[in-house]
Design a protein around this motif. Structure first.
Motif, short mmCIF file in Angstrom:
data_model
loop_
_atom_site.label_atom_id
_atom_site.label_comp_id
_atom_site.label_asym_id
_atom_site.label_seq_id
_atom_site.Cartn_x
_atom_site.Cartn_y
_atom_site.Cartn_z
N ILE A 17 41.78 -47.52 -47.36
CA ILE A 17 42.15 -47.58 -48.78
C ILE A 17 43.22 -48.65 -48.97
CG2 ILE A 17 43.12 -46.31 -50.74
CD1 ILE A 17 42.15 -43.73 -49.49
N LEU A 18 43.06 -49.45 -49.99
CA LEU A 18 44.10 -50.38 -50.43
C LEU A 18 44.93 -49.66 -51.48
CD1 LEU A 18 45.17 -53.38 -50.45
CD2 LEU A 18 43.60 -53.75 -52.38
N THR A 19 46.24 -49.55 -51.26
CA THR A 19 47.08 -48.78 -52.16
C THR A 19 48.38 -49.51 -52.47
OG1 THR A 19 48.26 -46.68 -52.48
CG2 THR A 19 48.11 -47.50 -50.23
N ILE B 1 47.25 -51.39 -46.66
CA ILE B 1 45.94 -50.92 -46.25
C ILE B 1 46.16 -49.71 -45.34
CG2 ILE B 1 43.84 -51.47 -44.96
CD1 ILE B 1 44.33 -54.41 -45.78
N ALA B 2 45.66 -48.57 -45.79
CA ALA B 2 45.85 -47.33 -45.04
C ALA B 2 44.51 -46.83 -44.54
CB ALA B 2 46.51 -46.27 -45.93
N ASP B 3 44.48 -46.41 -43.27
CA ASP B 3 43.26 -45.77 -42.79
C ASP B 3 43.40 -44.25 -42.91
OD1 ASP B 3 44.70 -44.79 -40.58
OD2 ASP B 3 44.04 -46.41 -39.26
N ASP C 15 44.90 -57.74 -40.74
CA ASP C 15 46.34 -57.93 -40.55
C ASP C 15 47.13 -58.08 -41.85
OD1 ASP C 15 45.58 -60.43 -41.43
OD2 ASP C 15 46.00 -61.46 -39.53
N GLY C 16 46.44 -58.00 -43.02
CA GLY C 16 47.15 -58.06 -44.29
C GLY C 16 47.52 -59.46 -44.76
N THR C 17 47.11 -60.49 -44.04
CA THR C 17 47.40 -61.86 -44.50
C THR C 17 46.52 -62.19 -45.69
OG1 THR C 17 45.81 -62.76 -42.91
CG2 THR C 17 48.11 -62.63 -42.22
N THR C 18 46.97 -63.16 -46.48
CA THR C 18 46.25 -63.51 -47.71
C THR C 18 45.92 -64.99 -47.73
OG1 THR C 18 48.35 -63.82 -48.87
CG2 THR C 18 47.28 -61.67 -49.09
#
Length: 737
Positions: free
Chosen positions: A227-229, A271-273, A322-325
């Motif tokens: 989930i993207l939160t 980003i949470a698993d 890894d959350g990079t954009t």
């Protein structure tokens, strides 16, 4: 063109005080407006089309005065509607007690009904989830089986995973997940105990829902495992207090309010698993502190981020590992980048970016940065992206909305023809089409199967109507739409049903909104048009004008108000009044009043302060008289950063104008208003008193910014009427309430 509703057998509810003077419409219409939640009850809404196009889910209460929303499904093959979830059956006689988090969410989303007010489904639309009285409920849409899950209460904003195996929801500031079978309830993103209630996951911050149109704050990955939160940290945001003067023993309610020029909430993305592991999404938050949009589609997570001055917006692709954009698109504007275009950004199945592009006087639909709509056709909303097909609303005429379809290789195709306001939903070749017009009350919804070129299937089933149980208004419109003056200002002129050519001139009531948040002059019947007609029946010519800054006429028009919220908008109201009077000699320009609420409340107060030559009385409800008393995102959009543009704030505030008052002014304000705080009215009243300027103030105990949905609504309008008739018509009103 003149629009009337002569084909409806509805009494006008008129009586006469004597043989020659028309009387007033009695209060049943006003009570009906309140009882029916402005005619929204009983009307179908919130459509979800199954991917195979065979069924449609929607919300609707059982009757036009029943506030309890139910979940229904429509089977296109049979045309039969089936009730899936009825709160009365689920809760029995228990009251639908709304948790505080849910109450705030509903208010900011402008949801005033009870029962099931929202729902969400898995991708196949086989599992639907909703919150009711703080509990979590799920429905198997095929069998109709309804179950309550043992989730942590209170439950807010539940959403099934795309595969339907899990349900995510928010409770106590934590984002939680529970199995659709009721097992394994756990937090996947929660604040630390020491962080307190000002840190939370999965709910929008104040400016997101109030100023940016983002009501969601978490999004499932397509595989249903992550989930993207958002995480919101309000601890640096100023603490404001709302007291109840009617109950001195009651402690004040506190809220974190991001005032103009002060700290906003710190909003981050994670980003949470499902095991509770989290990865932070990284971007330049020092430069881009606002998060107008985010999501997760088949190409991964994405986010739109905005600079504090709102002149630069970036659309970013997020690497879920890894959350990079990385940059997908960037927009700049010398005034502000428009945020209130629902449905964008989005991506097609092949990854093309669906967005908008402002060029000069036109807001275009763009696909991968290329405009696909012509000059003059203004984009308003993207309704759906289904594969490579984009369904959107757009119009060249500002008072209308039409549904269009874009497909690669085919371009755009208009699906609606009748003048009016059209909207809908689309998936799997099925189009849910809702129509509203100025000629008929209520809405009409029909479901069509479409071919690849956007036309109804020649051998397919006939369109299936979704019934509406909304009540018919106890009043008919006598309204003339027009485009007046050199700027072709769109207007509605409402006249009394009983007024005839040659009758005495009528006092005029200017009844605008006039600001950047909404249009009132639309080719549809709404609660606004009915209230304007109600005032007309009392003996007024009522004029409604959409001027500078209002939506519908493109970016250049919208941005005419940058740096001055009052001057251009007031100028257009005056221009429309004089242009209309040239065409209608029945308007008495020596007796002109103005009324409004919120932005138009500010406009009404400004009218008698700055243009007493034109306006002779004003009713100003919840006016923002000091521009520093509002949230940063909204006001800084139109006036700039206050330390850079202090003159903009002074020009758009009214306190310095107090010594100019020479006309009757009624100020009204809800004491529990947490949008435009009552301090705004009190400051103006104090300035008027200090200047020795008589005025009237009506404090509304316990009332928020939203208009009441009970008999108080009728009494409030009756009080306005009495004030206006006393000062413009020379006689008191006697409307029973």
């Amino acid at each position: 063109m003149k629009s009337t509703v002569n084909d409806l057998d509805i009494p006008m509810l008129l009586y006469r005080t004597n043989d020659t003077v028309p009387g007033m419409v009695t209060s049943p219409l006003l009570r009906q407006l309140a009882r029916t939640r402005r005619f929204t009850l009983g009307a179908p809404a919130r459509f979800t089309v199954a991917p195979d196009g065979t069924c449609v889910l929607f919300l609707r209460s059982r009757a036009g005065d029943d506030p309890i929303g139910c979940l229904w499904t429509l089977d296109l093959a049979t045309g039969a509607e089936r009730l899936l979830a009825d709160p009365a059956g689920l809760l029995g006689d228990a009251t639908d007690e709304v948790p505080e988090e849910e109450r705030i969410r509903r208010e900011r989303a402008r949801q005033q009904a009870a029962g099931i007010t929202d729902y969400a489904t898995d991708t196949a639309a086989q599992v639907a989830a909703f919150a009711l009285s703080g509990q979590l409920w799920v429905v198997d849409t095929g069998s109709g089986a309804v179950r309550q899950l043992p989730a942590r209460q209170p439950v807010v904003d539940p959403h099934p995973s795309p595969d339907g195996r899990s349900i995510a929801y928010v409770s106590g500031g934590a984002l939680r997940v529970i199995g659709a079978d009721g097992s394994g309830d756990r937090a996947v993103a929660a604040p630390e105990p020491a962080e307190g209630p000002d840190v939370f996951f999965g709910l929008p911050e104040h400016v997101a829902s109030e100023s940016m149109g983002r009501y969601r704050a978490y999004w499932w990955a397509p595989e249903g495992e992550r989930i993207l939160t958002t995480r919101v940290d309000n601890r640096e945001v100023r603490l404001w207090y709302i007291t109840d003067p009617a109950d001195p023993a009651k402690p004040p309610r506190t809220m974190r309010y991001p005032q103009v020029g002060t700290a906003n909430a710190e909003v981050t993305l994670w980003i949470a698993d499902l095991a509770g592991n989290r990865t932070e999404v990284r971007w330049d938050r020092t430069r881009f502190e606002y998060l107008p949009a985010a999501g997760w589609d088949g190409h991964g997570p994405f986010a739109a981020v905005l600079s504090r001055d709102q002149r630069t917006l970036q659309v970013l692709a997020v690497d879920p590992a890894d959350g990079t954009t990385s940059l997908l698109a960037e927009r700049h504007d010398e005034h502000w980048v428009e945020l209130l275009v629902p449905g964008v950004p989005a991506r097609t199945a092949t990854g093309l970016l669906v967005d908008y592009l402002d060029r000069n006087e036109t807001r275009h639909l763009s696909i991968d940065g290329t405009p696909v709509t012509p000059d003059g056709l203004q984009l308003h909303e993207v309704l759906a992206v289904d594969g490579e097909t984009v369904l959107f609303t757009a119009a060249a005429e500002p008072t209308e909305r039409h549904v269009w379809r874009y497909r690669p290789g085919q371009g755009i195709h208009r699906l609606t023809e009748q003048p009016g306001v059209h909207s809908g939903a689309f998936c799997g070749g099925t189009f849910v089409h809702t129509t509203r017009t100025l000629d008929l009350p209520g809405s009409h919804t029909a479901v069509h199967r479409l071919t690849g070129d956007g036309r109804p299937e020649p051998d397919g089933p006939a369109p299936v109507e979704i019934s509406s149980h909304a009540q018919r208004p106890l009043l008919q419109l006598r309204v003339e739409p027009a485009a007046v003056g050199p700027r072709a200002l769109r207007t509605h002129l409402f006249l009394p049903s009983w007024h005839k050519a040659g009758d005495a001139q009528l006092p005029v009531l200017v009844d605008p909104y006039g600001g950047p948040a909404m249009q009132k002059v639309m080719a549809e019947q709404t609660s606004h048009t009915l209230v304007s007609q109600w005032f007309a029946e009392q003996g007024f010519a009522v004029l409604v004008t959409d001027g500078a800054g209002t939506p519908g006429r493109g970016p250049r028009w919208e941005k005419e108000i940058f740096g001055d919220l009052v001057g251009p908008t007031l100028d257009d109201q005056v221009a429309a009044l004089h242009a209309t009077a040239e065409r209608h000699p029945e308007l008495d320009l020596d007796r002109v009043g103005i009324r409004g609420w919120s932005f138009s409340g500010m406009l009404a107060a400004a009218a008698v302060l700055r243009r007493p030559d034109t306006f002779h009385a004003a009713v100003a409800g919840a006016p923002l008289t000091n521009q520093h008393l509002y949230d940063a995102c909204w006001k800084e959009r139109f006036l700039g950063l206050p330390d850079q543009y202090p003159a903009h704030y002074e020009l758009s505030s009214l306190l310095a104008d107090a010594p100019k008052l020479s006309r009757p002014l009624l100020l009204m304000h809800g004491l529990a208003d947490d949008n435009v705080f009552v301090a705004s009215t009190l400051q103006l009243s104090s300035a008027l008193l200090a200047a020795g300027k008589p005025h009237e103030v009506l404090p509304l105990s316990g009332m928020t910014h939203a208009a009441p949905t009970n008999d108080t609504f009728a009494r409030l309008l009756g009080h306005q009427l009495e004030f206006l008739q006393r000062h413009l018509a020379g006689r008191p009103a006697t409307v029973p309430c």
